[in-house]
Design a protein around this motif. Structure first.
Motif, PDB file in Angstrom:
ATOM      1  N   THR A 215     -86.300  35.843 -47.667  1.00 21.94           N
ATOM      2  CA  THR A 215     -85.791  37.215 -47.736  1.00 21.94           C
ATOM      3  C   THR A 215     -84.271  37.168 -47.702  1.00 21.94           C
ATOM      4  OG1 THR A 215     -85.790  37.534 -45.329  1.00 21.94           O
ATOM      5  CG2 THR A 215     -87.814  38.105 -46.509  1.00 21.94           C
ATOM      6  N   SER A 216     -83.627  38.067 -48.450  1.00 24.16           N
ATOM      7  CA  SER A 216     -82.167  38.117 -48.488  1.00 24.16           C
ATOM      8  C   SER A 216     -81.733  39.395 -49.186  1.00 24.16           C
ATOM      9  CB  SER A 216     -81.597  36.899 -49.217  1.00 24.16           C
ATOM     10  OG  SER A 216     -80.188  36.989 -49.336  1.00 24.16           O
ATOM     11  N   ASP A 217     -80.510  39.844 -48.886  1.00 21.41           N
ATOM     12  CA  ASP A 217     -79.928  40.964 -49.626  1.00 21.41           C
ATOM     13  C   ASP A 217     -79.479  40.531 -51.015  1.00 21.41           C
ATOM     14  OD1 ASP A 217     -80.336  42.682 -47.500  1.00 21.41           O
ATOM     15  OD2 ASP A 217     -78.349  42.320 -46.633  1.00 21.41           O
ATOM     16  N   ALA A 218     -79.285  39.217 -51.200  1.00 21.07           N
ATOM     17  CA  ALA A 218     -78.894  38.683 -52.506  1.00 21.07           C
ATOM     18  C   ALA A 218     -80.154  38.370 -53.307  1.00 21.07           C
ATOM     19  CB  ALA A 218     -78.042  37.433 -52.335  1.00 21.07           C
ATOM     20  N   PRO A 219     -80.386  39.012 -54.452  1.00 25.92           N
ATOM     21  CA  PRO A 219     -81.613  38.778 -55.229  1.00 25.92           C
ATOM     22  C   PRO A 219     -81.840  37.314 -55.585  1.00 25.92           C
ATOM     23  CG  PRO A 219     -80.453  40.705 -56.060  1.00 25.92           C
ATOM     24  CD  PRO A 219     -79.536  40.048 -55.068  1.00 25.92           C
ATOM     25  N   ILE A 220     -80.756  36.548 -55.746  1.00 28.95           N
ATOM     26  CA  ILE A 220     -80.916  35.158 -56.162  1.00 28.95           C
ATOM     27  C   ILE A 220     -81.552  34.308 -55.059  1.00 28.95           C
ATOM     28  CG2 ILE A 220     -78.674  34.283 -55.366  1.00 28.95           C
ATOM     29  CD1 ILE A 220     -78.527  32.795 -58.084  1.00 28.95           C
ATOM     30  N   LEU A 221     -81.529  34.800 -53.806  1.00 28.20           N
ATOM     31  CA  LEU A 221     -82.124  34.074 -52.685  1.00 28.20           C
ATOM     32  C   LEU A 221     -83.347  34.786 -52.110  1.00 28.20           C
ATOM     33  CD1 LEU A 221     -78.846  33.088 -50.791  1.00 28.20           C
ATOM     34  CD2 LEU A 221     -80.276  31.591 -52.200  1.00 28.20           C
ATOM     35  N   HIS A 222     -83.758  35.867 -52.731  1.00 22.11           N
ATOM     36  CA  HIS A 222     -84.845  36.694 -52.195  1.00 22.11           C
ATOM     37  C   HIS A 222     -86.127  36.517 -53.012  1.00 22.11           C
ATOM     38  CE1 HIS A 222     -86.727  40.110 -50.187  1.00 22.11           C
ATOM     39  NE2 HIS A 222     -87.129  40.519 -51.384  1.00 22.11           N
ATOM     40  N   GLY A 223     -87.265  36.619 -52.313  1.00 21.23           N
ATOM     41  CA  GLY A 223     -88.550  36.699 -52.998  1.00 21.23           C
ATOM     42  C   GLY A 223     -89.178  35.380 -53.375  1.00 21.23           C
ATOM     43  N   MET A 224     -88.695  34.263 -52.859  1.00 21.21           N
ATOM     44  CA  MET A 224     -89.302  32.968 -53.180  1.00 21.21           C
ATOM     45  C   MET A 224     -90.519  32.712 -52.299  1.00 21.21           C
ATOM     46  SD  MET A 224     -86.042  30.435 -53.842  1.00 21.21           S
ATOM     47  CE  MET A 224     -84.967  31.188 -52.618  1.00 21.21           C
ATOM     48  N   PHE A 225     -91.535  32.085 -52.875  1.00 22.01           N
ATOM     49  CA  PHE A 225     -92.717  31.642 -52.136  1.00 22.01           C
ATOM     50  C   PHE A 225     -92.896  30.155 -52.404  1.00 22.01           C
ATOM     51  CE2 PHE A 225     -97.341  30.701 -52.324  1.00 22.01           C
ATOM     52  CZ  PHE A 225     -97.574  30.739 -50.954  1.00 22.01           C
ATOM     53  N   SER A 226     -92.806  29.358 -51.348  1.00 22.14           N
ATOM     54  CA  SER A 226     -92.828  27.904 -51.485  1.00 22.14           C
ATOM     55  C   SER A 226     -94.033  27.321 -50.756  1.00 22.14           C
ATOM     56  CB  SER A 226     -91.535  27.302 -50.918  1.00 22.14           C
ATOM     57  OG  SER A 226     -91.651  25.906 -50.764  1.00 22.14           O
ATOM     58  N   VAL A 227     -94.590  26.258 -51.335  1.00 24.13           N
ATOM     59  CA  VAL A 227     -95.688  25.519 -50.708  1.00 24.13           C
ATOM     60  C   VAL A 227     -95.296  24.048 -50.638  1.00 24.13           C
ATOM     61  CG1 VAL A 227     -98.130  24.922 -50.764  1.00 24.13           C
ATOM     62  CG2 VAL A 227     -97.366  27.126 -51.671  1.00 24.13           C
ATOM     63  N   SER A 228     -95.412  23.471 -49.446  1.00 24.27           N
ATOM     64  CA  SER A 228     -95.142  22.044 -49.249  1.00 24.27           C
ATOM     65  C   SER A 228     -96.349  21.408 -48.568  1.00 24.27           C
ATOM     66  CB  SER A 228     -93.889  21.831 -48.389  1.00 24.27           C
ATOM     67  OG  SER A 228     -92.741  22.380 -49.011  1.00 24.27           O
ATOM     68  N   SER A 229     -96.667  20.184 -48.960  1.00 24.06           N
ATOM     69  CA  SER A 229     -97.813  19.462 -48.397  1.00 24.06           C
ATOM     70  C   SER A 229     -97.353  18.097 -47.909  1.00 24.06           C
ATOM     71  CB  SER A 229     -98.919  19.298 -49.444  1.00 24.06           C
ATOM     72  OG  SER A 229     -99.356  20.563 -49.917  1.00 24.06           O
ATOM     73  N   ALA A 230     -98.036  17.595 -46.866  1.00 26.14           N
ATOM     74  CA  ALA A 230     -97.577  16.349 -46.246  1.00 26.14           C
ATOM     75  C   ALA A 230     -98.752  15.500 -45.785  1.00 26.14           C
ATOM     76  CB  ALA A 230     -96.659  16.656 -45.065  1.00 26.14           C
ATOM     77  N   LEU A 231     -98.497  14.203 -45.720  1.00 21.43           N
ATOM     78  CA  LEU A 231     -99.445  13.224 -45.199  1.00 21.43           C
ATOM     79  C   LEU A 231     -98.694  12.267 -44.286  1.00 21.43           C
ATOM     80  CD1 LEU A 231    -102.124  11.535 -45.141  1.00 21.43           C
ATOM     81  CD2 LEU A 231    -101.242  10.345 -47.172  1.00 21.43           C
ATOM     82  N   THR A 232     -99.231  12.045 -43.093  1.00 22.64           N
ATOM     83  CA  THR A 232     -98.675  11.065 -42.159  1.00 22.64           C
ATOM     84  C   THR A 232     -99.759  10.064 -41.795  1.00 22.64           C
ATOM     85  OG1 THR A 232     -97.081  12.633 -41.220  1.00 22.64           O
ATOM     86  CG2 THR A 232     -97.624  10.705 -39.894  1.00 22.64           C
ATOM     87  N   VAL A 233     -99.412   8.786 -41.859  1.00 19.72           N
ATOM     88  CA  VAL A 233    -100.351   7.708 -41.527  1.00 19.72           C
ATOM     89  C   VAL A 233     -99.722   6.850 -40.438  1.00 19.72           C
ATOM     90  CG1 VAL A 233    -101.621   5.706 -42.381  1.00 19.72           C
ATOM     91  CG2 VAL A 233    -101.285   7.696 -43.861  1.00 19.72           C
ATOM     92  N   ARG A 234    -100.474   6.619 -39.367  1.00 22.88           N
ATOM     93  CA  ARG A 234    -100.021   5.783 -38.260  1.00 22.88           C
ATOM     94  C   ARG A 234    -101.073   4.705 -38.014  1.00 22.88           C
ATOM     95  NH1 ARG A 234     -97.522  10.638 -34.389  1.00 22.88           N
ATOM     96  NH2 ARG A 234     -95.842  11.164 -35.862  1.00 22.88           N
ATOM     97  N   PRO A 235    -100.992   3.601 -38.762  1.00 19.09           N
ATOM     98  CA  PRO A 235    -102.033   2.570 -38.679  1.00 19.09           C
ATOM     99  C   PRO A 235    -102.090   1.865 -37.336  1.00 19.09           C
ATOM    100  CG  PRO A 235    -100.175   1.814 -40.000  1.00 19.09           C
ATOM    101  CD  PRO A 235     -99.930   3.255 -39.718  1.00 19.09           C
ATOM    102  N   ASN A 236    -100.988   1.866 -36.605  1.00 17.16           N
ATOM    103  CA  ASN A 236    -100.958   1.256 -35.278  1.00 17.16           C
ATOM    104  C   ASN A 236     -99.822   1.896 -34.500  1.00 17.16           C
ATOM    105  OD1 ASN A 236     -98.470  -0.227 -36.026  1.00 17.16           O
ATOM    106  ND2 ASN A 236     -99.861  -1.457 -37.284  1.00 17.16           N
TER     107      ASN A 236
END
Length: 432
Positions: free
Chosen positions: A152-173
């Protein structure tokens, strides 16, 4: 089932560092980034800030936590690192969820799209990110997670974005943790037409001292498809006895010009409260080249090492054998002490038998065991030890007896009275 091989992740991080050394311009920041500092490890950070750093790590958190972070740099800093963030993480069982809000306050020198206006009169455009993260732990060695973010922002260039991020963490030991985060893979677009292309973070952390948190070293590489550049980073953390944890991290933004941003921070653990203070410096922050970091966290758990706090011990004295109502009151008192985080121990002084039946004695033993399970120390002080007193105090950590007292232990016994024959002779029939 074969465990994932972490060597590919480590190799990718090394390749990222090598490619980054060939870059010839400072890599611009991601619009979707929140308030963050280089010493937070993508593969090892398990606190509530992992909502942004790496949502998969949220499921490794030891308990619920609320965290506030403040990052500030001067007005000539070309990076939009300034702002505030609030994280609330709620791990439970193998699942976890969390909510985060970033209030970004870019400097006037941040450059488009973070600051807008004619040359020499640019003004930083404030904007916010709201993030919701979910994670699930796959056994003890792996976790996956997603973060959904709205701007959200008053500046349209920074407003209205919807982002999705996905992650995987592996701890073998216990010696190693590797992670991969696919950021903005849905290519969010703002109301002003700004498109953010996907990026990827690869990280590996090592605990060389017997697999303990005493020392932690990390290497990371972040690929930005927007500019087709790699940003290498390194971080380290070391435990400070009786204080907390010292962290340091650095990111190389422009290898050709040596543009570096470095962060150091000290986390001080005070029971369930953690306080953080640190500094930002480096030529990537402009002419002034400095900034500061501050933060605080309230947690449902205690982290070691921590500042020793004054212990509080309660003394409970029984002058006579409690009846039924008094026995219930004693049990309630012990239960309340078990749940009281301000109490570290109990001294139970018995000047008489603590129970008038074996059932009541067993309930007292269970209450003492509950206190010990909650981390409390229990000591029994006996004036004159009977069998029931010794049975109840056998659950305590330590037993002390008055030198002028004694021990009267003839074993536990029960007594049965039979009135059937007497009632039959009297012609009385029991109806029950």
């Amino acid at each position: 089932m074969r465990r994932p091989n972490p060597h590919r992740f480590i190799l990718a991080a090394v390749v990222a560092t090598t490619i980054a050394s060939e870059a010839n311009a400072q890599t611009p920041p991601r619009v979707t980034d929140g308030v963050n500092v280089p010493y937070r490890s993508t593969s090892a950070t398990d606190d509530a800030s992992s909502i942004f750093v790496n949502p998969a790590n949220l499921a490794f958190g030891p308990g619920p936590e609320a965290r506030v972070t403040v990052v500030y740099a001067g007005e000539d800093a070309p990076l939009p690192v300034r702002g505030y963030s609030l994280d609330i993480g709620l791990p439970f069982w193998i699942l976890a969820t969390g909510l985060r809000v970033d209030w970004m306050d870019p400097s006037n020198a941040s450059g488009a799209p973070f600051s807008l206006g004619p040359p020499g009169t640019e003004l930083g455009q404030r904007y916010n990110w709201i993030r919701w993260a979910n994670a699930i732990r796959l056994g003890e060695f792996a976790s996956i997670g997603n973060t959904f973010a709205w701007s959200t922002s008053d500046a349209p260039i920074l407003h209205g974005m919807f982002s999705v991020s996905s992650a995987l963490t592996v701890r073998p030991n216990r010696f190693m943790s590797v992670a991969a985060v696919a950021r903005d893979w849905n290519s969010p677009t703002s109301d002003g037409g700004l498109e953010v292309k996907p990026s990827a973070d690869l990280a590996a952390s090592f605990r060389p001292v017997g697999g303990r948190r005493l020392l932690e070293l990390g290497l990371e590489g972040s690929y930005r498809s927007q500019t087709e550049d790699w940003v290498p980073s390194a971080n380290a953390a070391v435990d400070i006895p009786y204080v907390g944890r010292l962290k340091v991290g650095a990111s190389l933004l422009d290898p050709s010009e040596g543009q570096v941003v470095v962060a150091t921070g000290l986390e001080v653990n005070l029971d369930a409260l953690q306080l953080t203070g640190g500094a930002l410096f480096g030529n990537a922050l402009g002419v002034d080249g400095t900034g500061f970091i501050a933060g605080a966290a309230i947690r449902s758990f205690r982290e070691k090492p921590h500042v020793p706090m004054t212990s509080s011990v309660v003394r409970l004295r029984l002058e006579s054998t409690p009846g039924v109502r008094e026995h219930v009151q004693v049990l309630r008192t012990l239960w309340q002490l078990a749940d009281d985080r301000e109490i570290d121990g109990l001294v139970l002084t018995l000047r008489a038998s603590p129970a008038d039946s074996l059932a009541h004695a067993e309930e007292l033993v269970d209450a003492i065991e509950l206190m010990k399970a909650r981390g409390k120390k229990v000591m029994c002080h006996l004036e004159d030890a009977s069998g029931t007193s010794l049975f109840v105090c056998s659950a305590a950590d330590r037993i002390a007896i008055n030198p002028a007292g004694g021990v009267r232990f003839a074993g536990l016994s029960t007594r049965y009275l039979y009135f059937g024959g007497l009632l039959e002779k009297l012609g009385v029939r029991a109806d029950f």
